[in-house]
Design a protein around this motif. Structure first.
Motif, mmCIF file in Angstrom:
data_model
loop_
_atom_site.group_PDB
_atom_site.id
_atom_site.type_symbol
_atom_site.label_atom_id
_atom_site.label_comp_id
_atom_site.label_asym_id
_atom_site.label_seq_id
_atom_site.Cartn_x
_atom_site.Cartn_y
_atom_site.Cartn_z
ATOM 1 N N ASP A 361 -7.930 -60.227 100.447
ATOM 2 C CA ASP A 361 -9.262 -60.486 99.904
ATOM 3 C C ASP A 361 -10.080 -61.248 100.936
ATOM 4 N N GLY A 362 -11.058 -60.562 101.549
ATOM 5 C CA GLY A 362 -11.884 -61.211 102.567
ATOM 6 C C GLY A 362 -12.791 -62.285 102.009
ATOM 7 N N SER A 363 -13.064 -62.252 100.698
ATOM 8 C CA SER A 363 -13.940 -63.261 100.103
ATOM 9 C C SER A 363 -13.181 -64.498 99.644
ATOM 10 N N HIS A 364 -11.859 -64.511 99.808
ATOM 11 C CA HIS A 364 -11.062 -65.680 99.398
ATOM 12 C C HIS A 364 -11.323 -66.842 100.352
ATOM 13 N N PRO A 365 -11.285 -68.090 99.851
ATOM 14 C CA PRO A 365 -11.541 -69.227 100.746
ATOM 15 C C PRO A 365 -10.567 -69.315 101.913
ATOM 16 N N VAL A 366 -9.286 -69.018 101.656
ATOM 17 C CA VAL A 366 -8.279 -69.104 102.721
ATOM 18 C C VAL A 366 -7.452 -67.819 102.720
ATOM 19 N N PRO A 367 -7.964 -66.722 103.279
ATOM 20 C CA PRO A 367 -7.207 -65.466 103.255
ATOM 21 C C PRO A 367 -5.923 -65.521 104.065
ATOM 22 N N GLU A 368 -5.845 -66.423 105.041
ATOM 23 C CA GLU A 368 -4.612 -66.523 105.832
ATOM 24 C C GLU A 368 -3.422 -66.915 104.959
ATOM 25 N N GLU A 369 -3.655 -67.739 103.937
ATOM 26 C CA GLU A 369 -2.557 -68.106 103.032
ATOM 27 C C GLU A 369 -2.078 -66.899 102.240
ATOM 28 N N GLN A 370 -3.000 -66.015 101.854
ATOM 29 C CA GLN A 370 -2.598 -64.796 101.168
ATOM 30 C C GLN A 370 -1.728 -63.932 102.069
ATOM 31 N N LEU A 371 -2.125 -63.786 103.311
ATOM 32 C CA LEU A 371 -1.339 -62.988 104.258
ATOM 33 C C LEU A 371 0.072 -63.551 104.405
ATOM 34 N N ALA A 372 0.177 -64.872 104.531
ATOM 35 C CA ALA A 372 1.489 -65.498 104.719
ATOM 36 C C ALA A 372 2.364 -65.313 103.487
ATOM 37 N N ALA A 373 1.782 -65.457 102.281
ATOM 38 C CA ALA A 373 2.574 -65.326 101.051
ATOM 39 C C ALA A 373 3.109 -63.905 100.894
ATOM 40 N N VAL A 374 2.281 -62.905 101.189
ATOM 41 C CA VAL A 374 2.722 -61.513 101.043
ATOM 42 C C VAL A 374 3.784 -61.177 102.080
ATOM 43 N N ARG A 375 3.612 -61.637 103.292
ATOM 44 C CA ARG A 375 4.596 -61.335 104.345
ATOM 45 C C ARG A 375 5.939 -61.988 104.055
ATOM 46 N N GLU A 376 5.916 -63.112 103.349
ATOM 47 C CA GLU A 376 7.187 -63.736 102.969
ATOM 48 C C GLU A 376 7.959 -62.840 102.006
ATOM 49 N N VAL A 377 7.263 -62.239 101.034
ATOM 50 C CA VAL A 377 7.937 -61.340 100.096
ATOM 51 C C VAL A 377 8.368 -60.048 100.799
ATOM 52 N N ILE A 378 7.534 -59.532 101.703
ATOM 53 C CA ILE A 378 7.909 -58.333 102.473
ATOM 54 C C ILE A 378 9.177 -58.601 103.267
ATOM 55 N N ARG A 379 9.289 -59.811 103.797
ATOM 56 C CA ARG A 379 10.499 -60.176 104.526
ATOM 57 C C ARG A 379 11.697 -60.237 103.591
ATOM 58 N N ASP A 380 11.481 -60.705 102.348
ATOM 59 C CA ASP A 380 12.584 -60.798 101.392
ATOM 60 C C ASP A 380 13.145 -59.430 101.013
ATOM 61 N N VAL A 381 12.287 -58.406 100.964
ATOM 62 C CA VAL A 381 12.755 -57.065 100.585
ATOM 63 C C VAL A 381 13.167 -56.246 101.807
ATOM 64 N N GLY A 382 13.183 -56.857 102.996
ATOM 65 C CA GLY A 382 13.685 -56.178 104.182
ATOM 66 C C GLY A 382 12.775 -55.099 104.731
ATOM 67 N N ALA A 383 11.452 -55.347 104.727
ATOM 68 C CA ALA A 383 10.501 -54.341 105.217
ATOM 69 C C ALA A 383 9.739 -54.828 106.441
ATOM 70 N N THR A 384 10.359 -55.718 107.223
ATOM 71 C CA THR A 384 9.653 -56.282 108.373
ATOM 72 C C THR A 384 9.474 -55.280 109.502
ATOM 73 N N ASP A 385 10.281 -54.205 109.542
ATOM 74 C CA ASP A 385 10.177 -53.232 110.627
ATOM 75 C C ASP A 385 9.144 -52.146 110.361
ATOM 76 N N VAL A 386 8.560 -52.125 109.175
ATOM 77 C CA VAL A 386 7.588 -51.079 108.837
ATOM 78 C C VAL A 386 6.239 -51.433 109.462
ATOM 79 N N PRO A 387 5.584 -50.487 110.171
ATOM 80 C CA PRO A 387 4.258 -50.779 110.748
ATOM 81 C C PRO A 387 3.266 -51.202 109.673
#
Length: 496
Positions: A361-387
């Motif tokens: 969400d580009g209109s969120h006050p701190v979109p970087e926190e959203q990116l970090a939270a989602v990437r943490e879950v992506i890492r948990d499900v083992g999808a870090t190698d997907v482009p």
């Protein structure tokens, strides 16, 4: 976030009509004398208090032989909540953003937020989460606001839950229970409901409490002698055993549903259909983007976790290549591990994808926190190698400086607006470039009797040129090895 309310106009009139000493007596009387100043301007019939509380029959609503009985003056009453947060790390703005997100979660669950308080601590108190002194202050806030629930911005242990409830004297829930409640409201499919039920039972199991006869013991087992040798199970132990049995049953059912989804994925792999998964923070606009790209018609609502059930739709790149686009469950910071585990089979769509569209969400006050939270879950499900392509949505409502900062930091990123359609064409072209391309380049003269191979080259590969000759279709394309083996007999000798 403190709410305030003003007295209604009728109350003001009532105050002028009666002297100070007689107001309470007049309010307690069942029948207040009618006066033009008070009652003359009211609309509709005025009932005595006993009539207002009575059940009244509503004619004409019956679907049975008897009329349906309804309650007069019945109104929906939202839960009134006070939010509590513990600021352990980061800046004060980070802590306030977290509490604001908790308020949005509470409103999505159907609560009315009255107030929000925060405490600065190194670690949450092991007994009451905020300490006994602050818990007493919280009780005063609850009494002052008239709240009936306290929501804590963290996961409370069973002991913290019990001790804090003992002090504030109202129901206490934590962030995890709140998110589980939202999921329970929004799950529609059979699999979604089963996953939510499993997560709720995992959360509930260590938090079961017993009162009165819940701690009494059943008659013992054995061969049924006079004293029924042995103490037997307490009722709370029986409840725990039943929950474990239900959890085992739910896991078996989810595993069976997972098999069906896996079969569909294998079928897509067999036909060499690339897959793209849309992942992102809740309310970032994933469903809106799916609708814009495919016309899927998925529910779109400005609410957290509006859609839970994964949706897979067929799409086509500008060059004509087919691929699937999958909308996944939204993520949130501190997503309960019960949910990550229960929805693991659904999140496998992300791990098996050829490309991830990470929507933020580009209109969120701190979109970087959203990116970090989602990437943490992506890492948990083992999808870090997907482009990954970072799609900055809601560009029409975002701060231009924030957009520039994100585009500069995220190298593979694009700003779009799913609402207006801005940037969608560029996104489709980028998806076309990033999807895996067939590895074998081939030139073949395919007889007209084998038009199926030409069609497969169009749907599964990239056709560079196509020419119709008297002998057949002269095809120059990039295809997968399996299709290249089928086209090998038709390669002209000049091309070898």
């Amino acid at each position: 976030m403190t709410s305030s309310s003003s007295l209604p106009q009728d109350s003001t009139r009532f105050a002028h009509a009666y002297p100070e000493g007689l107001r309470a007596d007049a309010l307690m009387e069942e029948d207040v004398a009618w006066s033009h100043g008070i009652d003359g301007e009211r609309d509709g019939d005025q009932f005595d208090r006993s009539e207002r509380a009575a059940l009244r029959r509503v004619a004409g609503l019956s679907t049975e032989l008897e009329d349906v009985t309804e309650v007069e003056y019945r109104q929906l009453r939202l839960e009134r909540v006070v939010l509590v947060g513990v600021w352990t790390s980061g800046t004060a703005q980070d802590a306030e953003n977290s509490l604001a997100e908790l308020a949005a979660l509470a409103e999505t669950a159907g609560a009315l937020v009255l107030d929000g308080v925060m405490q600065r601590r190194d670690t949450p108190d092991a007994s009451t989460y905020i300490g006994s002194g602050k818990a007493t202050e919280l009780r005063d806030i609850v009494l002052e606001t008239g709240a009936d629930t306290v929501v804590c911005d963290g996961e409370l242990s069973p002991a913290q839950l019990i001790h804090l409830e003992d002090i504030v004297k109202v129901k206490v829930i934590d962030r995890t229970a709140l998110i589980l409640d939202i999921f329970a409201q929004h799950a529609k499919s059979r699999e979604g409901k089963a996953q939510v039920a499993l997560a709720q039972m995992q959360y509930m199991l260590p938090r079961l409490r017993g009162w009165g006869q819940s701690l009494s013991r059943q008659m013992g087992g054995g061969s049924g002698g006079l004293a029924t040798r042995g103490p037997g199970e307490t009722k709370i132990e029986t409840d725990r055993r039943r929950i474990r049995e239900k959890m085992a049953k739910m896991r078996r059912e989810i595993a069976e549903m997972k098999t069906g989804r896996e079969i569909k994925r294998q079928e897509r792999r067999r036909h060499k259909v690339p897959s793209v998964a849309i992942a992102g923070y809740t309310n970032a606009g994933k469903s809106s983007l799916l609708n814009r790209l495919t016309g899927a018609g998925v529910l779109v609502e400005n609410a957290l976790f509006a859609t839970l059930d994964p949706t897979v739709r067929r799409a086509e790149t500008p060059s004509g290549r087919l691929y699937t686009l999958a909308d996944t469950v939204g993520f949130v910071r501190h997503l309960p591990h019960h949910l990550v585990e229960a929805f693991r089979s659904t999140m496998e769509e992300v791990g098996d994808a050829d490309l991830i569209l990470h929507v933020v969400d580009g209109s969120h006050p701190v979109p970087e926190e959203q990116l970090a939270a989602v990437r943490e879950v992506i890492r948990d499900v083992g999808a870090t190698d997907v482009p990954e392509i970072v799609v900055i949505n809601k560009a029409d409502a975002a701060d231009p400086l924030v957009l520039q900062r994100l585009l500069r930091v995220e190298k593979r990123s694009l700003a779009v607006s799913a609402r207006t359609g801005a940037g969608i064409d560029e996104l489709l072209a980028l998806i076309d470039d990033e999807l895996p391309k067939p590895s074998v380049e081939i030139e073949a003269l395919v007889p007209y009797t084998h038009g199926r191979l030409v069609a497969l080259a169009h749907t599964e590969g990239e056709v560079n040129s196509e020419e119709h000759t008297p002998e057949g279709t002269l095809l120059k394309a990039r295809v997968h090895p399996e299709l290249a083996a089928e086209l090998a007999p038709y390669i002209p000798a000049s091309a070898l």
